[in-house]
Design an enzyme around this catalytic site. Structure first.
Site, short mmCIF file in Angstrom:
data_model
loop_
_atom_site.label_atom_id
_atom_site.label_comp_id
_atom_site.label_asym_id
_atom_site.label_seq_id
_atom_site.Cartn_x
_atom_site.Cartn_y
_atom_site.Cartn_z
N ARG A 79 -2.26 0.95 6.14
CA ARG A 79 -2.03 1.35 7.51
C ARG A 79 -0.59 1.84 7.72
O ARG A 79 -0.32 2.66 8.58
CB ARG A 79 -2.28 0.15 8.44
CG ARG A 79 -2.47 0.52 9.89
CD ARG A 79 -2.65 -0.68 10.83
NE ARG A 79 -3.19 -1.87 10.29
CZ ARG A 79 -4.48 -2.26 10.40
NH1 ARG A 79 -5.35 -1.51 11.01
NH2 ARG A 79 -4.86 -3.40 9.88
N TYR A 80 0.35 1.27 6.96
CA TYR A 80 1.77 1.61 7.11
C TYR A 80 2.23 2.32 5.85
O TYR A 80 1.75 2.03 4.75
CB TYR A 80 2.59 0.33 7.28
CG TYR A 80 2.19 -0.55 8.43
CD1 TYR A 80 2.49 -0.18 9.74
CD2 TYR A 80 1.54 -1.75 8.21
CE1 TYR A 80 2.13 -1.01 10.80
CE2 TYR A 80 1.19 -2.59 9.26
CZ TYR A 80 1.49 -2.21 10.55
OH TYR A 80 1.15 -3.03 11.60
N ARG A 83 3.77 -0.14 2.80
CA ARG A 83 3.10 -1.36 2.32
C ARG A 83 1.61 -1.27 2.56
O ARG A 83 1.16 -0.57 3.47
CB ARG A 83 3.67 -2.60 3.01
CG ARG A 83 3.54 -2.61 4.53
CD ARG A 83 4.63 -3.49 5.12
NE ARG A 83 4.50 -3.76 6.55
CZ ARG A 83 4.87 -2.92 7.52
NH1 ARG A 83 5.32 -1.70 7.23
NH2 ARG A 83 4.76 -3.27 8.78
N CYS A 92 -12.74 -18.15 0.38
CA CYS A 92 -11.61 -18.99 0.77
C CYS A 92 -11.93 -20.43 0.40
O CYS A 92 -13.08 -20.78 0.15
CB CYS A 92 -11.38 -18.92 2.28
SG CYS A 92 -11.17 -17.24 2.90
N CYS A 96 -12.03 -20.82 8.45
CA CYS A 96 -11.46 -21.08 9.76
C CYS A 96 -12.40 -20.47 10.80
O CYS A 96 -12.81 -19.32 10.66
CB CYS A 96 -10.08 -20.45 9.84
SG CYS A 96 -9.08 -20.85 8.38
N CYS A 99 -11.45 -17.01 12.29
CA CYS A 99 -10.97 -16.00 11.34
C CYS A 99 -11.28 -14.57 11.80
O CYS A 99 -12.40 -14.27 12.18
CB CYS A 99 -11.62 -16.23 9.99
SG CYS A 99 -11.23 -14.96 8.78
N ARG A 101 -11.45 -12.06 9.88
CA ARG A 101 -12.28 -11.39 8.89
C ARG A 101 -13.58 -12.16 8.66
O ARG A 101 -14.19 -12.07 7.61
CB ARG A 101 -11.54 -11.28 7.55
CG ARG A 101 -10.36 -10.37 7.61
CD ARG A 101 -10.02 -9.76 6.23
NE ARG A 101 -8.82 -8.97 6.38
CZ ARG A 101 -7.61 -9.34 5.94
NH1 ARG A 101 -7.47 -10.46 5.27
NH2 ARG A 101 -6.57 -8.57 6.15
N ASP A 266 -7.36 -12.73 17.43
CA ASP A 266 -8.01 -11.41 17.42
C ASP A 266 -9.37 -11.46 18.11
O ASP A 266 -9.94 -12.53 18.31
CB ASP A 266 -8.18 -10.94 15.97
CG ASP A 266 -6.83 -10.60 15.34
OD1 ASP A 266 -6.08 -9.82 15.96
OD2 ASP A 266 -6.53 -11.12 14.25
N ASP A 303 -2.29 -7.91 16.85
CA ASP A 303 -2.84 -6.81 16.05
C ASP A 303 -3.70 -6.00 17.01
O ASP A 303 -4.71 -6.50 17.51
CB ASP A 303 -3.65 -7.36 14.87
CG ASP A 303 -3.35 -6.57 13.61
OD1 ASP A 303 -3.42 -5.32 13.67
OD2 ASP A 303 -3.06 -7.20 12.57
N LYS A 310 0.30 -3.89 14.13
CA LYS A 310 0.79 -5.08 14.85
C LYS A 310 1.90 -4.68 15.80
O LYS A 310 2.68 -3.79 15.53
CB LYS A 310 1.32 -6.10 13.85
CG LYS A 310 0.24 -6.65 12.94
CD LYS A 310 0.80 -7.70 11.99
CE LYS A 310 -0.25 -8.19 11.02
NZ LYS A 310 -0.67 -7.13 10.07
C1 LIG Z 1 -0.56 -7.13 8.84
C2 LIG Z 1 -0.61 -6.00 7.93
C3 LIG Z 1 0.47 -5.69 7.10
C4 LIG Z 1 1.73 -6.52 7.08
O1 LIG Z 1 2.48 -6.36 8.22
P1 LIG Z 1 3.93 -6.99 8.31
O2 LIG Z 1 4.32 -6.71 9.72
O3 LIG Z 1 4.78 -6.28 7.30
O4 LIG Z 1 3.82 -8.44 8.00
C5 LIG Z 1 0.39 -4.60 6.28
N1 LIG Z 1 -0.72 -3.83 6.27
C6 LIG Z 1 -1.75 -4.07 7.06
C7 LIG Z 1 -2.92 -3.18 7.00
C8 LIG Z 1 -1.75 -5.17 7.92
O5 LIG Z 1 -2.82 -5.42 8.69
S1 SF4 Z 2 -8.22 -17.24 8.26
FE1 SF4 Z 2 -10.07 -16.31 7.35
S2 SF4 Z 2 -9.36 -15.39 5.43
FE2 SF4 Z 2 -7.79 -16.88 6.05
S3 SF4 Z 2 -8.38 -18.83 5.02
FE3 SF4 Z 2 -9.27 -18.87 7.09
S4 SF4 Z 2 -11.35 -18.07 6.75
FE4 SF4 Z 2 -10.16 -17.45 4.96
#
Ligand SMILES: *Cc1c(COP(=O)(O)O)cnc(C)c1O
Ligand code: SF4
Length: 336
Positions: A79-80, A83, A92, A96, A99, A101, A266, A303, A310
């Site tokens: 996305r960025y 990174r 996992c 959670c 979560c 995801r 989220d 996010d 974010k």
């Molecule tokens: C959260 C996230 C990051 C990391 O973001 P930071 O602000 O650097 O911690 C990088 N890529 C994606 C796609 C993310 O969702």
């Molecule tokens: S937040 Fe989601 S991805 Fe992270 S440990 Fe919990 S269940 Fe797994």
């Protein structure tokens, strides 16, 4: 006994339905931190399934932060510019209930169309993507939980990343040190050795999760020269008061873990019982200002639904329900 007590308000049919939709798992170490006599236990609330998860609201999404739109190849979210996320595992140690995801993680996804796990060829293809992207300065290894992988597989992954010149920083996001501290073995920390900067960001939401065993696991990374950061999620009924947050952040710093982000929850499906208004989160952060050491204060982050990245929920980025993303675009964010 303990499990029954914690689940006392739930019907078994509703819970079976939750279990069919979403993965459920808790470790013995996590159980040990739950007070079975407390129906409001902040650790139980994070992990014990609840019939409330069957309720979804109109704004909730299968892919709440829009990862799919930024996934050029399986296992990568880019996305960025500098990174990206690499997701080698989709399971996992614990699941959670909030979560983001939750529709992608868990053992059930293995045979379904949405399987997130990478086989050897897919992992190699994801690594090739990184090799061919010279602007990628940092690789964030996440999942699922990357420390559910065997130390041998972590070592293979590190060897591949260590060999990519333009990657200078390798960051792991994990709940294992908190949820399953026995997995933090010498083999695992040996596997993380690198000439590059390696960071571990661990996920923890309540001071009750930070036991002596967790502390010992965390120190193993530090002894290898790996700095520790934390990320937490602001959750209704878990840590949505100033004292709970203060206790959490103080204890993290005492464990030599720097609080990095406090995430606003989220819009994941079936998680409305954990969400609270952004205004409440901002008021809590204001209460901590001054009363809590600056090194114990994380940044409060949202996010943005839809994949816009974010944004800190601070003045300048967030005004009257409008947030400004890193590229200067504005988005309406509605609480629910
Ligand atoms: C959260 C996230 C990051 C990391 O973001 P930071 O602000 O650097 O911690 C990088 N890529 C994606 C796609 C993310 O969702
Ligand atoms: S937040 Fe989601 S991805 Fe992270 S440990 Fe919990 S269940 Fe797994």
């Amino acid at each position: 006994m303990a499990r029954k007590a914690v689940l006392h308000n739930e019907t078994s049919e509703a819970l079976s339905e939750v279990g069919r939709r979403y993965a459920v798992a808790v470790t013995e170490d996590v159980y040990a931190t739950i007070n079975p006599l407390d129906p409001l236990d902040p650790v139980a609330r994070q992990y014990m399934p609840s019939a409330e998860e069957l309720k979804t609201t109109p704004r909730e999404l299968e892919d709440p932060i829009g990862d799919d739109a930024h996934s050029p190849i399986k296992g990568i979210v880019h996305r960025y510019p500098d990174r990206l996320l690499l997701k080698p595992a989709h399971v996992c140690a614990v699941y959670c209930r909030f979560c983001f995801r939750r529709e992608m993680v868990g053992p059930k996804q293995e045979n379904g169309g949405k399987s997130e796990a990478l086989d050897a060829a897919e992992l190699e293809a994801a690594l090739d993507y990184i090799r061919a992207a010279p602007k990628v300065w940092e690789v964030i290894v996440t999942g699922g939980d990357p420390f559910v992988l065997s130390p041998r597989r972590v070592k293979c992954l590190m060897e591949a990343l260590n060999a990519i010149d333009h990657v200078k920083v390798i960051r792991f996001h994990t709940r294992v040190p908190v949820a399953d501290p026995s997995r933090v073995t010498d083999e695992l920390t040996d596997a993380l050795e690198s000439d590059k900067a390696v960071y571990v960001v661990l996920h923890c939401n309540h001071a009750n999760e930070l036991t002596d065993k967790v502390r010992a696991a965390a120190q193993k990374f530090l002894r290898k020269g790996i700095p520790l950061l934390s990320q937490s999620v602001l959750l209704k009924g878990v840590n949505d008061d100033a004292k709970a947050l203060e206790n959490l952040f103080r204890k993290l710093v005492e464990f030599r873990i720097k609080p990095y982000y406090l995430h606003h929850p989220d819009m994941a499906r079936g998680t409305s019982h954990f969400r609270l208004p952004v205004s409440k989160g901002r008021a809590l952060m204001k209460k901590l200002l001054g009363r809590l050491s600056g090194i114990a204060q994380p940044r409060y982050m949202l996010d943005i639904p839809g994949g816009f990245g974010k944004v800190p929920l601070e003045d300048g980025y967030c005004n009257d329900g409008v947030v400004t993303d890193w590229q200067g675009e504005t988005h309406v964010y509605q609480d629910e």
